[in-house]
Structure formats: C-alpha cells, structure tokens
Design a protein around this motif. Structure first.
Motif, PDB file in Angstrom:
ATOM      1  N   VAL A  35     152.997 131.067  62.205  1.00 17.63           N
ATOM      2  CA  VAL A  35     152.157 132.186  62.658  1.00 17.63           C
ATOM      3  C   VAL A  35     152.698 133.505  62.120  1.00 17.63           C
ATOM      4  O   VAL A  35     151.936 134.373  61.670  1.00 17.63           O
ATOM      5  N   ALA A  36     154.002 133.664  62.134  1.00 14.04           N
ATOM      6  CA  ALA A  36     154.611 134.926  61.717  1.00 14.04           C
ATOM      7  C   ALA A  36     154.571 135.137  60.207  1.00 14.04           C
ATOM      8  O   ALA A  36     154.439 136.269  59.737  1.00 14.04           O
ATOM      9  N   SER A  37     154.655 134.055  59.444  1.00 12.82           N
ATOM     10  CA  SER A  37     154.827 134.196  57.993  1.00 12.82           C
ATOM     11  C   SER A  37     153.556 134.068  57.159  1.00 12.82           C
ATOM     12  O   SER A  37     153.536 134.505  56.003  1.00 12.82           O
ATOM     13  N   ASN A  38     152.489 133.494  57.693  1.00 11.94           N
ATOM     14  CA  ASN A  38     151.310 133.217  56.875  1.00 11.94           C
ATOM     15  C   ASN A  38     150.712 134.462  56.205  1.00 11.94           C
ATOM     16  O   ASN A  38     150.393 134.419  55.011  1.00 11.94           O
ATOM     17  N   PRO A  39     150.554 135.591  56.923  1.00  8.09           N
ATOM     18  CA  PRO A  39     150.023 136.786  56.253  1.00  8.09           C
ATOM     19  C   PRO A  39     150.874 137.231  55.071  1.00  8.09           C
ATOM     20  O   PRO A  39     150.347 137.618  54.017  1.00  8.09           O
ATOM     21  N   ILE A  40     152.189 137.153  55.216  1.00  8.13           N
ATOM     22  CA  ILE A  40     153.075 137.556  54.124  1.00  8.13           C
ATOM     23  C   ILE A  40     152.976 136.560  52.968  1.00  8.13           C
ATOM     24  O   ILE A  40     153.044 136.941  51.802  1.00  8.13           O
ATOM     25  N   TYR A  42     145.171 134.741  57.045  1.00 11.51           N
ATOM     26  CA  TYR A  42     145.534 133.425  57.584  1.00 11.51           C
ATOM     27  C   TYR A  42     144.858 132.296  56.814  1.00 11.51           C
ATOM     28  O   TYR A  42     144.735 131.181  57.323  1.00 11.51           O
ATOM     29  N   LYS A  43     144.468 132.593  55.574  1.00 11.31           N
ATOM     30  CA  LYS A  43     143.965 131.524  54.715  1.00 11.31           C
ATOM     31  C   LYS A  43     145.105 130.545  54.451  1.00 11.31           C
ATOM     32  O   LYS A  43     146.235 130.947  54.210  1.00 11.31           O
ATOM     33  N   GLY A  44     144.786 129.274  54.516  1.00 10.42           N
ATOM     34  CA  GLY A  44     145.809 128.269  54.262  1.00 10.42           C
ATOM     35  C   GLY A  44     146.745 128.035  55.433  1.00 10.42           C
ATOM     36  O   GLY A  44     147.820 127.449  55.252  1.00 10.42           O
ATOM     37  N   PHE A  45     146.340 128.471  56.652  1.00  5.26           N
ATOM     38  CA  PHE A  45     147.240 128.298  57.804  1.00  5.26           C
ATOM     39  C   PHE A  45     147.475 126.827  58.132  1.00  5.26           C
ATOM     40  O   PHE A  45     148.602 126.440  58.457  1.00  5.26           O
ATOM     41  N   ILE A  46     146.409 126.010  58.056  1.00  6.17           N
ATOM     42  CA  ILE A  46     146.565 124.580  58.367  1.00  6.17           C
ATOM     43  C   ILE A  46     147.541 123.916  57.388  1.00  6.17           C
ATOM     44  O   ILE A  46     148.462 123.205  57.822  1.00  6.17           O
ATOM     45  N   PRO A  47     147.383 124.132  56.073  1.00  6.77           N
ATOM     46  CA  PRO A  47     148.394 123.577  55.162  1.00  6.77           C
ATOM     47  C   PRO A  47     149.792 124.143  55.423  1.00  6.77           C
ATOM     48  O   PRO A  47     150.791 123.422  55.290  1.00  6.77           O
ATOM     49  N   THR A  48     149.859 125.425  55.815  1.00  6.31           N
ATOM     50  CA  THR A  48     151.161 126.038  56.085  1.00  6.31           C
ATOM     51  C   THR A  48     151.862 125.363  57.243  1.00  6.31           C
ATOM     52  O   THR A  48     153.035 124.978  57.146  1.00  6.31           O
TER      53      THR A  48
END
Length: 224
Positions: free
Chosen positions: A148-153, A193-199
């Motif tokens: 949650v914390a890293s996905n935007p970066i 938050y694109k790609g959050f599920i793969p992340t």
C-alpha cells in the motif's frame, strides 16, 4: 538477482545492526519510532547501492515493449550498465535514484517495522508461540502495508526510469513530482495504484519467504 543481492543484503544487514544498537536492554524491544527510523536509514543506503542494477532491470524488462527502432537490445545486465555508462555517462546509473531511495525508505520502514511490531504484539498477547506460524502472520501484515505504501512510488519510478531522453528534446517528465502531477491530471489519482494486485501478489509471498527464511537462519546461527 543482482539488484536483490546489492539492495536487500545492504538494507537487511544495516537494519539489523541498528536494531541491536537501539533495542532497549531492559525490555529487549525497540520502540516503533526507532524501528521506522532504522528502516528509513537502511532503505536509503540499500537503494543507493542497488540503483544501477535497478535501472538496468527496469530498462531490460521494458525493452521488448518498445518499437524495434527504439530498443536498446542489452545482452546482459553487465552490457546494460556498460552501455549506459558509455552513452549517457556514469550518472545515468543513478537516474531516478531519488525515487528509488524514497521508495526503499518507505518499503523498508513499513515492511521491517510492521513485521517486528506485529510479531511483538502476537507474542506479548500470547496469541501464538515464536514459531513459523507467527512469522508467517507477521510477514503477511508487513507485505500488505509495504504494498500500500510503495505502489504510488513504483508507478512514478518506473515511468521516470523508462523515459527515453534524447539530445535536444525535452523529456516527458522533469522529475518525480512532475511525473506524479501529470499522471494524476491525465489518468486520475487511482492511476498511482495501477498494478496493485500484481504488486501485492509479488510483495506478499516475497515478504513471507524473506522473513521466514531470515528467522530460520537466525535460529540456526544461534543454535550453532
């Protein structure tokens, strides 16, 4: 593999050193604030060490999606680092390092601090013994928080690192903040938050394997 070797070894080792130094001898625990600070420091140093391999990784993964005329066709990570140094200067190996360092600080602080805090809470409340079950649960929590914390970066870092800078042509983004503004303006806040599920699908299992392995190695070394 090169990125993980440089980045993870540095950050995990440094965090452990700081943890031993900052742990309260009376309680044998380290306050949450100190855990976060230790994670921030360890993440920053680890990212700086691993950034060249990170840039090479991002470019090599994206090369196949580029038009044939724009492909860099790196033969290996060594070739990628060599070509970048020759064609774009040694400083190009640290392109996007500000983003990489910021991401690593956030990931390491959230991941390691969450793991230690969750593990301590489970043990203090007597919910489980200090075994693999506790390590798995604490690491799941750590993986979720870190994702949650890293996905935007991650989204911004990948776009900045992957942009093609050509002489005499203004780059698509002037920096991380400019990339974030343009991304949100063009695609909306959820674009971060694109790609959050793969992340989280990657971060979750990775974090579990990381901490369970680490705990087992610590136990073996202690017994040895």
């Amino acid at each position: 593999m090169l990125r993980q070797t440089l980045y993870s070894t540095t950050r995990m080792g440094l965090y452990d050193v700081l943890k031993h130094k900052w742990t309260d001898p009376a309680t044998n625990n380290m306050p949450l604030g100190r855990k976060i600070v230790a994670g921030l420091i360890a993440g920053a140093v680890g990212a700086a060490v691993g950034n060249p391999a990170d840039v090479a990784m991002v470019r090599m993964q994206a090369d196949g999606r580029l038009p044939v005329a724009q492909r860099r066709n790196y033969k290996s990570v060594v070739d990628a680092l060599g070509q970048m140094s020759k064609q774009e200067g040694v400083a190009s190996l640290w392109r996007g390092s500000g983003l990489t360092v910021n991401r690593a600080m956030i990931v390491t602080a959230s991941q390691l601090a969450t793991y230690d805090q969750a593990k301590e809470m489970i043990l203090e409340k007597g919910l489980m013994n200090d075994g693999i079950g506790t390590h798995v649960k604490a690491s799941f929590a750590a993986g979720f928080v870190a994702s949650v914390a890293s996905n935007p970066i991650d989204v911004i870092k990948t776009r900045v690192m992957n942009m093609k800078a050509e002489p005499g042509v203004e780059p698509p983004y002037k920096g991380a903040l400019d990339c974030a503004k343009k991304t949100v303006r063009a695609e909306g806040p959820m674009a971060l938050y694109k790609g959050f599920i793969p992340t989280i699908s990657r971060q979750g299992p990775f974090t579990v394997v990381l901490f369970v392995t680490l705990e087992q190695v610590r136990k073996l070394l202690k017994d040895f």
